[in-house]
Design a protein around this motif. Structure first.
Motif, PDB file in Angstrom:
ATOM      1  N   LEU A 131       0.835  -1.197   0.000  1.00  0.00           N
ATOM      2  CA  LEU A 131       0.000   0.000   0.000  1.00  0.00           C
ATOM      3  C   LEU A 131       0.873   1.251   0.000  1.00  0.00           C
ATOM      4  O   LEU A 131       1.939   1.285   0.619  1.00  0.00           O
TER       5      LEU A 131
ATOM      6  N   LYS B 220      -1.456   6.658   0.668  1.00  0.00           N
ATOM      7  CA  LYS B 220      -2.904   6.907   0.706  1.00  0.00           C
ATOM      8  C   LYS B 220      -3.715   5.630   0.874  1.00  0.00           C
ATOM      9  O   LYS B 220      -4.934   5.628   0.735  1.00  0.00           O
TER      10      LYS B 220
ATOM     11  N   ARG C 196      -3.625   2.922  -1.050  1.00  0.00           N
ATOM     12  CA  ARG C 196      -3.967   2.254  -2.302  1.00  0.00           C
ATOM     13  C   ARG C 196      -2.897   1.235  -2.652  1.00  0.00           C
ATOM     14  O   ARG C 196      -1.714   1.447  -2.382  1.00  0.00           O
TER      15      ARG C 196
END
Length: 1472
Positions: free
Chosen positions: A591, A594, A596
């Motif tokens: 990740l 943020k 993502r």
């Protein structure tokens, strides 16, 4: 979780202990092969009393079975002791995994019937229970042995069938006879035969037929004698386990299952077992329960026992419904108390709970009556009570009628990752110390399988468990390195660190997706794992480099040991570290800041701040559902809140999940294999049915292209055939040739006329050969086709012919027989004969694939049709890139080149416009401008009427003169019309090919992304696609989804590929109209060399997982083409292993070339076995399991290597091999100490294990066999063959001769080795290279080296003398008068060289330890070896070694240290 007990290792006796044993003295008196005067046979010399494993090992090793028991067996001497001796020896052969049936007596049927009789004897009588357990194991080995299985089936099949008929209840018998008409015929035959017998013979036959039924009853009586809680003798437990193992193996073979399954069902064995006390005993009955589950699985296997056809899910449901409805009908007609049950729908009453609810309240007598009505039990007489327990009667009815989950559903619900319960269960994942004594709850890879589903399932389970074993090793290594201890507050503290594992900072399940319709497990479970990467940068990069689909393991430890406790590898792992849970997961990605997921792609990865990293992972949905169910229903703790370690694995070893998913996907689809292969894969039917001679679509005429070098070569390639050439002019009888073979359909009328038969035989041996000319391809030199230059032998030609025909081709290629050349020629010939077909090449290793590709490129195959998938293409020794994206780039670059040619052609024709803009515009240009001009030209120069046109017209009217101006001139020779016309057509073919290729490349203009272009190349453009078997297994799903298609498969190294990895490439495409489009399957390998690598000894030996599909096909009798001429090694070296092959000879050049006929300089023999005794009182040592070392041999090997290099042998022409990993590391360490970077000596080409060196070769091989106590895994003759066949010119073996020369399996090789002196014979004054012929007496003095210290001392003094002589040579050179030097500059150069040389001499003396040097004492740990770079010297300044070498004597050199690795948890490569 209870920690498993550590199994004890069986320690093999030493040579001195062997010689001191009484059985050895007996062997020397009666049967030892090296004793010439043996005592006569004495029946008293048999095993009596205890079955001591040590004595059995000694007897087996001394060839007691082959040279005494089998040889002297007859009915007259058949006593109990004799029978037991034979059974023990055969069982020991199987335990050692060596051939057991090499010799067999003529009276084997009599012997086998005595075994059957002994197996039924009362346990308190002549045979004890332990002895009968030995007999059961012997019977099991018999049924699983190809060499005698046919004989066993003849002896037993009649009895099994008779047993079925004579053992069954009358009502059940009528039911079976009605179902199987074939059985009724057999029953009538038995009755007729019985009527002809006298009463006594009839009674004996009746008893023999009831063998299996009586054996089952005997087992049930033993099983019932096991108490629930009181102590039980392990003999009873082992007998029960071995009996269930035998039942499983009989059920898993169709020939025995066909009748036996009914007997097993009629005896209600499973019901008795599941209700037994042994199942309820947690420790003693654990393995028995696991074996029982396997037996239950096979008794209910989805197959029609009579036809052998697999049953579909609908057919299994129908059988289940028929059973339930027959029970309902019986209940309705005869049992009023069951009306509610009879009138309910099936779905309501076919669960275990419902059946117990309806039948539980009934009395025992009523339950017996229901069972007897269903022909399950004999009828209960009136006014008598049943003798069966109510529990038994209820279980009998419930287990028979309850709904069973289908096998495919069970598989789909199975988690793919192993958990702690499986990983440390010794019954299914044994340790490296598996001795082979007990049985295990593991499937076996036999010669035959019930169905394709059975085949895939056994491979699935074994592949999963073999992966589990490797995972266990990784977990134990990583977790023990982290040193988990209990903190003062009861938590966990880690006192160490591991490269492959990190403590978990946080773990959260972030998504549980809804199940699919009809499923009860989630479609997807995702979690986030946070770790703190406070580690070195390169380790941090490895963690951040985890890619999508990489597998990791989540571990929970709760240590109980206080801080600072030392970890002991010899004690159980789990209790030391407090391991509680293990769960697998698959990386989705890391990740970013943020939250993502960072996707894999060409873009650079973002730089993340800090050291905390979070990974998004996929959990196994099946495992998650099971864990959550356990938490909710049983109140267990939530596993997913406890993880504190995450472990990763090496990428190359971590592909098990993808392979398991591939196998599971195959089992969920209709596996469509070609009809001609189906039965052969399962091991049934005619093994030669897929041979090209029996295929209905055999091809009569084949173009052999450039296979033959001349017409004489062709005639020599078909001995015994009559070759008819269609042209009589010898000048025209030049290759290439088309050959028309006589094709026999195999059907037709019977011929009685002898003349017709003779004519037919003559016709069958006549070949019609038609020479043909390859059409001219153009005027440029590169237009000429590449040609084969190898003169293939007649067996190689037969292999090539078979590979071109449809069907299954098996080529056995001994070492050095040109397997790769044959493979490449087959590929080339298929490519030219069937240009529309696509061929898939599969190999075991990238190295073999690259060798194939390099040879393919040397033949006449257009490179645009080649594609290489997977990693490893970067190792190709070529500038061209054959990977997917490499081919895309090639197509794009080639397209530009061709469009440039179109532009040049357009300009030469004076056509306006931009025809070379795209492939499409080029196509129009060809159609409207080029073709029109060519057609006009042909109309002008073509043959009109009977007169030939003038030869000058061909050149005059030719429209493309300007375009071909850059070709060699003149284009047209003007000698004849036909020749010039062929040149003109060749020029046009060259032009046409440009536009044909552009039409093929047009798709690359329409497809914009590299991915789409690469997929198009794979599916449409490529004709020859190559990949490793591992890549095929990993990427099957993607290839099938793309619509990948192929017609032929060629497998190299087929004997080294696992069964399942050989099978998967057959199914990389979807069936075409329900049928496989596969036309040819060519397998090339050598089953006499090493099999696939299996690290766990239990899976290797017990489950036979090391058996490749190639080997299994050979064992079941599939026809093979055996290549019979080797060109690698001297004929004398070839004799060390050619006894293992059919008629393996030598190619002519082995006798003729100078390198093979010249002797090895400085050595008296071209091969020699050198005896090495203990050094400083020590032979072999074993610092870690299977990590064997032998310091004396290691020093001796390195000393000989140094001696050869000092004589002038190139170091890269010498390889050092050994049979164990430990010795490999020790030799490397000594090489570093003794030779370093010394330019006078250098380093050997390779120091590695025999297993790793398979498929490679070198001129000179130095081989260390290491072992001094027991022969070890060299008893596997396949390893011996590999070891003996790596050398081309010289082989020198270091071993304890007294150990190896007595080994039965090694006798053919060691009898040749021991015929020569066992001390090293050297000729130190002979220069390299020598002119002495091999076998000639040397003109120089021969010196005999008697031991390693003498050799080490000799090499040290030889080296010192060489240094001194070199120094003296340069001093003399510098003292020459100036007149002898042409230029002053040379003197300056020589002074510079001298300075360099003196420095080098100082360094070299430092590298070679002096006799007083103790820097290499055994106390010095290996990792302190000095690796400081040495100064470079100029080797060119050193004079020829032959000028300076003399014999010197001196003191003994100090030996190198014993290498003890920090990290040797895995088994060595040699043991696998």
């Amino acid at each position: 979780m209870a920690a498993p007990a550590q199994p004890k290792k069986i320690v093999a006796p030493t040579v001195s202990q062997i010689n001191a044993e009484f059985v050895t003295q007996l062997a020397c008196k009666y049967w030892a092969p090296h004793i010439k005067k043996k005592s006569p046979f004495d029946i008293k010399v048999s095993i009596l009393g205890l079955f001591a494993i040590r004595k059995i090992m000694l007897l087996e090793f001394s060839q007691y079975l082959e040279n005494y028991l089998w040889m002297n067996y007859s009915p007259e001497v058949s006593s109990k002791a004799y029978l037991m001796s034979i059974c023990c020896m055969v069982n020991e052969k199987f335990r050692e995994n060596v051939p057991a049936w090499e010799k067999k007596p003529d009276h084997f049927p009599f012997f086998f019937k005595h075994i059957l009789k002994a197996a039924l004897a009362e346990t308190d009588g002549e045979f004890s229970l332990h002895e009968q357990t030995v007999l059961l194991l012997f019977l099991d080995h018999c049924f699983n042995s190809l060499q005698i299985v046919d004989l066993i089936l003849i002896l037993v099949n009649f009895e099994v069938t008779g047993n079925l008929i004579t053992s069954l209840l009358q009502a059940r018998l009528e039911l079976e006879l009605k179902k199987t008409p074939k059985l009724r015929k057999f029953w009538n035959l038995i009755k007729k035969n019985d009527e002809k017998m006298d009463p006594e013979a009839r009674e004996q036959a009746y008893q023999e037929r009831r063998f299996l039924s009586q054996l089952i009853q005997k087992f049930i009586s033993v099983l019932k004698s096991v108490p629930l809680s009181e102590p039980v003798t392990m003999d009873k437990v082992h007998y029960c386990e071995r009996f269930i193992e035998l039942m499983i193996d009989l059920e898993a073979l169709l020939p025995t299952r066909r009748w036996f399954n009914t007997i097993l069902d009629d005896s209600h064995l499973l019901v008795h077992c599941y209700l037994s006390n042994l199942v309820r005993r947690e420790e003693d009955g654990h393995l028995f329960s696991q074996l029982l589950d396997m037996l239950k699985f096979y008794t209910g296997f989805e197959i029609n026992d009579q036809t052998g056809n697999a049953l579909t899910e609908n057919e299994m449901t129908t059988i289940h419904y028929d059973r339930i409805t027959s029970l309902q009908r019986a209940a309705f007609a005869h049992f009023p108390e069951l009306y509610d049950f009879a009138l309910s729908n099936v779905a309501e009453v076919d669960t275990r709970e419902s059946l117990v609810k309806f039948f539980g309240p009934l009395s025992s007598n009523t339950l017996h009556q229901v069972a007897s009505y269903l022909c399950l039990l004999p009828t209960l007489p009136k006014n008598e009570d049943t003798t069966f327990d109510k529990e038994f009667l209820l279980e009998l009815l419930v287990s028979r009628h309850e709904r069973r989950i289908s096998q495919i559903q069970q598989l789909n619900q199975m988690p793919l990752y192993p958990t702690e319960k499986i990983i440390w269960d010794e019954n299914i994942v044994p340790t490296e110390y598996y001795s082979g004594e007990g049985c295990l709850a593991l499937p076996k890879l036999n010669l035959q399988f019930l169905t394709l589903h059975d085949y895939l399932l056994r491979n699935f389970n074994l592949f999963r468990l073999e992966s589990t074993y490797e995972i266990r090793q990784d977990i134990e290594d990583s977790v023990s390195r982290m040193k988990p201890w209990q903190s003062e507050y009861g938590g966990v503290v880690f006192g160490g660190w591991a490269r492959m594992a990190q403590p978990i900072v946080a773990f959260t399940v972030v998504e549980v997706a809804k199940p699919n319709i009809g499923e009860n497990w989630p479609t997807r479970v995702r979690a986030d794992v946070t770790i703190n990467l406070n580690v070195r940068d390169h380790i941090k990069d490895e963690w951040e480099g985890l890619r999508k689909h990489d597998v990791c393991f989540l571990i929970t430890v709760r240590p109980t040991k206080p801080y600072g406790t030392k970890f002991d590898r010899r004690r159980p792992f789990i209790e030391q570290v407090g391991l509680v849970y293990v769960r697998g997961c698959e990386i989705q990605g890391m990740l970013d800041d943020k939250g993502r997921v960072i996707e894999d792609g060409p873009e650079p990865r973002p730089n993340l701040r800090g050291e905390s990293r979070t990974f998004r992972v996929f959990l196994d949905p099946n495992q998650y559902q099971q864990d959550m169910t356990n938490t909710i229903q049983n109140g267990a703790e939530d596993v997913y809140e406890t993880f504190n370690i995450i472990m990763r694995r090496k990428p190359k070893e971590n592909n098990f999940k993808a392979v398991l998913e591939t196998i599971r996907n195959l089992m969920n689809t209709d596996c469509v294999v070609p009809d001609w292969l189906h039965d052969i894969i399962l091991g049934y039917g005619d093994p030669s049915s897929a041979h090209y001679s029996k295929m209905p679509n055999q091809i009569a005429t084949l173009d052999f292209n450039d296979t033959f070098l001349s017409i004489e070569h062709l005639k020599a390639s078909f001995p015994g055939h009559n070759v008819k050439v269609t042209v009589e002019d010898p000048a025209l009888q030049i290759p290439p040739f088309r050959i028309t073979f006589p094709v026999r359909s195999g059907k037709g009328k019977k011929r009685k006329d002898t003349d017709v038969e003779d004519e037919d035989t003559e016709e069958a041996k006549t070949l019609i050969v038609e020479p043909h000319v390859i059409p001219n391809r153009g005027p440029y030199p590169y237009n000429q086709p590449k040609r084969n230059t190898i003169q293939f032998t007649h067996t190689q030609i037969e292999a090539i012919r078979a590979g071109m025909q449809p069907g299954l081709t098996m080529v056995v290629g001994p070492p050095g027989t040109g397997k790769t050349d044959v493979a490449v020629q087959i590929i080339s010939n298929i490519y030219h004969n069937f240009p529309e077909q696509r061929t898939l090449i599969v190999t075991h290793s990238n190295q073999a694939l690259n060798q194939l590709f390099e040879k393919i490129m040397a033949l006449d195959i257009d490179e645009r049709h080649l594609l290489r998938l997977g990693h490893g293409e970067e190792e190709l020794e070529t500038e061209k890139d054959f990977s997917r994206y490499g081919r895309v780039n090639y197509v794009l670059a080639r397209r530009i080149e061709l469009l440039e040619e179109v532009k040049r052609l357009q300009k030469s024709l004076g056509v306006p416009g931009d025809a070379s803009y795209t492939c499409e515009t080029a196509g129009y240009f060809f159609l409207y401008q080029v073709m029109s001009r060519w057609e006009e030209y042909i109309s002008k120069v073509k043959n009109k009427g009977s007169t030939l046109p003038d030869v000058t017209e061909v050149s005059t009217f030719f429209p493309f003169h300007e375009y071909f101006a850059n070709a060699p001139q003149p284009i047209f020779k003007g000698r004849s019309y036909e020749e010039d016309m062929e040149i003109a057509e060749g020029c046009f073919r060259h032009i046409k090919k440009i536009f044909t290729q552009l039409e093929e490349f047009r798709a690359s203009e329409l497809l914009r992304s590299g991915l789409d272009r690469s997929k198009y190349l794979l599916v449409k453009e490529a004709k020859i696609i190559a990949m490793t078997c591992t890549h095929a297994a990993l990427k099957r799903h993607d290839l099938v989804k793309l619509g990948f298609k192929y017609d032929n498969i060629l497998m190299e190294e087929a004997a080294q590929i696992l069964e399942i990895e050989t099978f998967i490439p057959l199914l990389l495409q979807n069936p075409q109209d329900g049928f496989s489009r596969l036309k040819r399957w060519i397998m090339i390998g050598d089953h006499h060399q090493l099999p696939p690598v299996i690290k766990n000894m239990a899976f290797q030996k017990y489950s036979n997982m090391e058996q490749s599909l190639f080997t299994r096909f050979v064992r079941v009798g599939v026809p093979t083409v055996d290549l019979d001429a080797q060109g690698r090694a001297r004929a004398s070296l070839c004799n060390l292993y050619n006894w293992r092959y059919k008629n393996l000879g030598n190619l002519p050049h082995v006798q003729l070339l100078p390198e093979f006929s010249t002797a090895n300089a400085g050595l008296l023999y071209d091969f020699q076995l050198i005896n090495v005794e203990d050094f400083q009182g020590v032979g072999e040592s074993e610092p870690n399991p299977y990590f064997y070392q032998n310091l004396g041999e290691a020093e001796y090997v390195v000393a000989l290597f140094m001696y050869m290099c000092l004589l002038g042998y190139p170091a890269d022409k010498i390889s050092i091999l050994t049979t164990y990993n430990g010795q490999k590391h020790l030799i490397r360490d000594i090489i570093n100490r003794r030779c370093g970077n010394n330019p006078l000596i250098g380093r050997p080409n390779k120091v590695t294990t025999v297993d790793r060196f398979q498929g490679q070769q070198n001129d000179y091989i130095l081989l260390s066999l290491v072992r001094t106590r027991a022969v070890g895994h060299l008893r596997d003759v396949r390893r011996l063959v590999v070891a003996m066949s790596r050398a081309r010119l010289g082989l020198y073996i270091f071993a304890r001769v007294s150990l190896f020369q007595n080994c039965f399996e090694l006798t053919p090789a060691f009898s040749q080795l021991t015929a020569r002196p066992l001390h090293l014979h050297i000729i130190p004054t002979e220069p390299f290279p020598t002119t002495r012929k091999n076998g000639e007496r040397p003109s120089h003095e021969v010196q005999i080296i008697k031991n390693m210290p003498q050799m080490a001392n000799f090499v040290y003094n030889m080296y010192m003398h060489l240094i001194q002589t070199t120094h003296h040579y340069h001093q003399t050179l510098l003292q020459l008068p100036p007149a002898m030097v042409e230029e002053g500059e040379e003197v300056q150069n020589q002074e510079t060289e001298l300075e360099t040389e003196e420095e080098a001499m100082t360094i070299q003396v430092d590298i070679i330890p002096s006799p007083t040097d103790t820097s290499c004492s055994q106390e010095t740990p290996a990792f302190q070896t000095d690796t400081t770079p040495r100064a470079n010297s100029n080797p060119e300044a050193i004079p020829a070694l032959s000028e300076t070498t003399t014999t010197v004597a001196g003191a003994v050199s100090a030996p190198a240290e014993t290498y003890t690795p920090q990290d040797a948890t895995s088994a060595p490569e040699g043991t696998k």
